[in-house]
Design a protein around this motif. Structure first.
Motif, PDB file in Angstrom:
ATOM      1  N   UNK A 107       7.878  11.112 -16.994  1.00  0.00           N
ATOM      2  CA  UNK A 107       9.058  10.532 -15.947  1.00  0.00           C
ATOM      3  C   UNK A 107       9.324  12.139 -15.363  1.00  0.00           C
ATOM      4  N   UNK A 108       8.784  12.526 -14.198  1.00  0.00           N
ATOM      5  CA  UNK A 108       9.078  14.012 -13.859  1.00  0.00           C
ATOM      6  C   UNK A 108      10.432  14.180 -12.999  1.00  0.00           C
ATOM      7  N   UNK A 109      11.160  13.068 -12.652  1.00  0.00           N
ATOM      8  CA  UNK A 109      12.580  13.048 -12.017  1.00  0.00           C
ATOM      9  C   UNK A 109      13.563  12.543 -12.807  1.00  0.00           C
ATOM     10  N   UNK A 110      14.569  13.211 -12.795  1.00  0.00           N
ATOM     11  CA  UNK A 110      15.927  12.815 -13.319  1.00  0.00           C
ATOM     12  C   UNK A 110      16.949  12.677 -12.143  1.00  0.00           C
ATOM     13  N   UNK A 181       6.937  22.966 -16.095  1.00  0.00           N
ATOM     14  CA  UNK A 181       7.474  22.810 -17.480  1.00  0.00           C
ATOM     15  C   UNK A 181       8.986  22.340 -17.736  1.00  0.00           C
ATOM     16  N   UNK A 182       9.350  21.587 -16.612  1.00  0.00           N
ATOM     17  CA  UNK A 182      10.497  20.942 -16.474  1.00  0.00           C
ATOM     18  C   UNK A 182      10.707  19.682 -15.679  1.00  0.00           C
ATOM     19  N   UNK A 183      11.734  18.925 -15.943  1.00  0.00           N
ATOM     20  CA  UNK A 183      11.948  18.015 -14.933  1.00  0.00           C
ATOM     21  C   UNK A 183      12.734  18.268 -13.566  1.00  0.00           C
ATOM     22  N   UNK A 184      12.425  17.583 -12.486  1.00  0.00           N
ATOM     23  CA  UNK A 184      13.268  17.833 -11.342  1.00  0.00           C
ATOM     24  C   UNK A 184      14.490  16.835 -11.503  1.00  0.00           C
ATOM     25  N   UNK A 208       9.129  10.528  -2.899  1.00  0.00           N
ATOM     26  CA  UNK A 208       7.604  10.268  -3.196  1.00  0.00           C
ATOM     27  C   UNK A 208       7.388   9.036  -4.105  1.00  0.00           C
ATOM     28  N   UNK A 209       8.383   8.124  -4.536  1.00  0.00           N
ATOM     29  CA  UNK A 209       7.990   6.934  -5.222  1.00  0.00           C
ATOM     30  C   UNK A 209       7.645   7.041  -6.636  1.00  0.00           C
ATOM     31  N   UNK A 210       7.956   8.329  -7.353  1.00  0.00           N
ATOM     32  CA  UNK A 210       7.830   8.662  -8.722  1.00  0.00           C
ATOM     33  C   UNK A 210       9.009   7.935  -9.379  1.00  0.00           C
ATOM     34  N   UNK A 211       8.348   7.521 -10.679  1.00  0.00           N
ATOM     35  CA  UNK A 211       9.386   6.849 -11.604  1.00  0.00           C
ATOM     36  C   UNK A 211      10.447   8.055 -11.846  1.00  0.00           C
ATOM     37  N   UNK A 212      11.661   7.421 -12.130  1.00  0.00           N
ATOM     38  CA  UNK A 212      12.717   8.526 -12.299  1.00  0.00           C
ATOM     39  C   UNK A 212      13.692   7.801 -13.634  1.00  0.00           C
ATOM     40  N   UNK A 213      14.186   8.834 -14.207  1.00  0.00           N
ATOM     41  CA  UNK A 213      15.171   8.409 -15.258  1.00  0.00           C
ATOM     42  C   UNK A 213      16.539   8.803 -14.956  1.00  0.00           C
ATOM     43  N   UNK A 214      17.423   7.661 -15.119  1.00  0.00           N
ATOM     44  CA  UNK A 214      18.519   7.893 -14.549  1.00  0.00           C
ATOM     45  C   UNK A 214      19.513   8.621 -15.871  1.00  0.00           C
TER      46      UNK A 214
END
Length: 336
Positions: A107-110, A181-184, A208-214
């Motif tokens: 999950x690359x995006x926070x 090496x990190x989240x965005x 980008x439509x990528x999965x996110x973690x809130x």
């Protein structure tokens, strides 16, 4: 046909006033005599040392440039240590975390909220480090620019007409980078509010439509002294009050990752609104369609001697109804 817009769940999320009990006022008075001088002394020593240590390896670098691994690791280590010391000085003696952060590979995006002060990303990054998706103004900041460079941050110019295409390209490039090496990390509200509601999420992190973690920030009912909005007593006063307080609770909660549907991938605004609703339910807050443009109008109302609430009309709802007329209005108001 006249389209009636729903009444806002919160009239004015940009107005912040303190309503302290006698005991809380007494705590601040005692802290001003005992804690404030000592904490200010340590702060004026630690902050310049951290900043000088961070800026030296970034001389000659620009945002978006590639740094060698060793200076990046050095800068991030020093930054995290320095931020943790500063958090302690501001009374965040213990930051509680709840839930589990997913791997940046999965999950690359926070997305983080609510956003109540400009230093949220700086402070939060010291606990849950990541690369920041942040407004263009920070790139020009003398103090924060080196950290943005070292962490591969992405700067967004919100006044640019082709912002959407550029942000999508930058975020996709970040996600495809094999050396990442990190989240965005992003604060999708895009501006600061009083923490009593989550207002309209910007599309940048969702394009980008990528999965996110809130990720939610919760002060667990403690009065927020350092909130900085368009209608508050200012950052300097807020920070000084915060330095007078012995302890301020803070909980960082990692929610379950959110995987977008096909409809959400095609419509970033739908995706953003649905994630906003999930985070608002977790925090027990209303979610509104106020935007940063509402804040600009609120500030203009104050300059005219009016209450800021008369200008906060949830432009996130009005814009789709009136289109470019409202956009032009906001641009003209902010330019004065």
């Amino acid at each position: 046909m006249v389209r009636r817009l729903p009444d806002p769940a919160l009239k004015n999320p940009f107005k912040h006033r303190l309503n302290l009990s006698t005991l809380q006022i007494l705590e601040l008075v005692i802290g001003a005599v005992t804690l404030l001088p000592l904490r200010l002394l340590v702060l004026v020593i630690v902050w310049p040392l951290v900043w000088l240590t961070v800026i030296l390896p970034t001389i000659g670098c620009s945002v978006g440039s590639t740094m060698a691994p060793w200076p990046r690791m050095f800068i991030t280590t020093v930054t995290r240590f320095g931020v943790r010391v500063i958090l302690w000085l501001f009374g965040f003696l213990w930051v509680r975390t709840k839930g589990k952060r997913a791997s940046y590979k999965d999950i690359p995006v926070n997305v983080v909220g609510p956003h109540t002060m400009p230093f949220d990303g700086f402070f939060t990054g010291g606990v849950i480090f990541g690369s920041m998706l942040i407004c263009h103004e920070v790139e020009e900041s003398f103090f924060l620019r080196p950290i943005l460079i070292a962490t591969d941050g992405i700067s967004v110019n919100r006044s640019s007409a082709d912002t959407r295409a550029k942000v999508t390209e930058q975020v996709n490039e970040f996600l495809r980078n094999p050396n990442r090496r990190t989240h965005l990390m992003a604060f999708p509200e895009g501006t600061c509010g009083n923490g009593k509601a989550l207002f309209c999420f910007r599309r940048g992190a969702f394009l980008p439509g990528a999965p996110v973690q809130p990720i939610t920030l919760n002060s667990e009912g403690a009065p927020q002294l350092a909130i900085w909005t368009y209608d508050s007593f200012g950052a300097v006063v807020g920070c000084l009050l915060q330095l007078c307080r012995l302890y301020t609770p803070l909980e960082i909660q990692f929610l379950d990752p959110y995987f977008p549907s096909e409809a959400e991938k095609k419509d970033p605004m739908l995706y953003a609104n649905n994630v906003q609703a999930v985070m608002a339910r977790t925090l027990g807050l209303p979610h509104t369609q106020h935007t940063g443009d509402d804040g600009v109008l609120a500030y203009k109302a104050l300059s005219l001697g009016l209450d800021s609430g008369v200008a906060t009309i949830e432009l996130g709802l009005v814009k789709p109804a009136l289109g470019l007329v409202v956009v032009a209005l906001c641009a003209s108001r902010s330019g004065k």
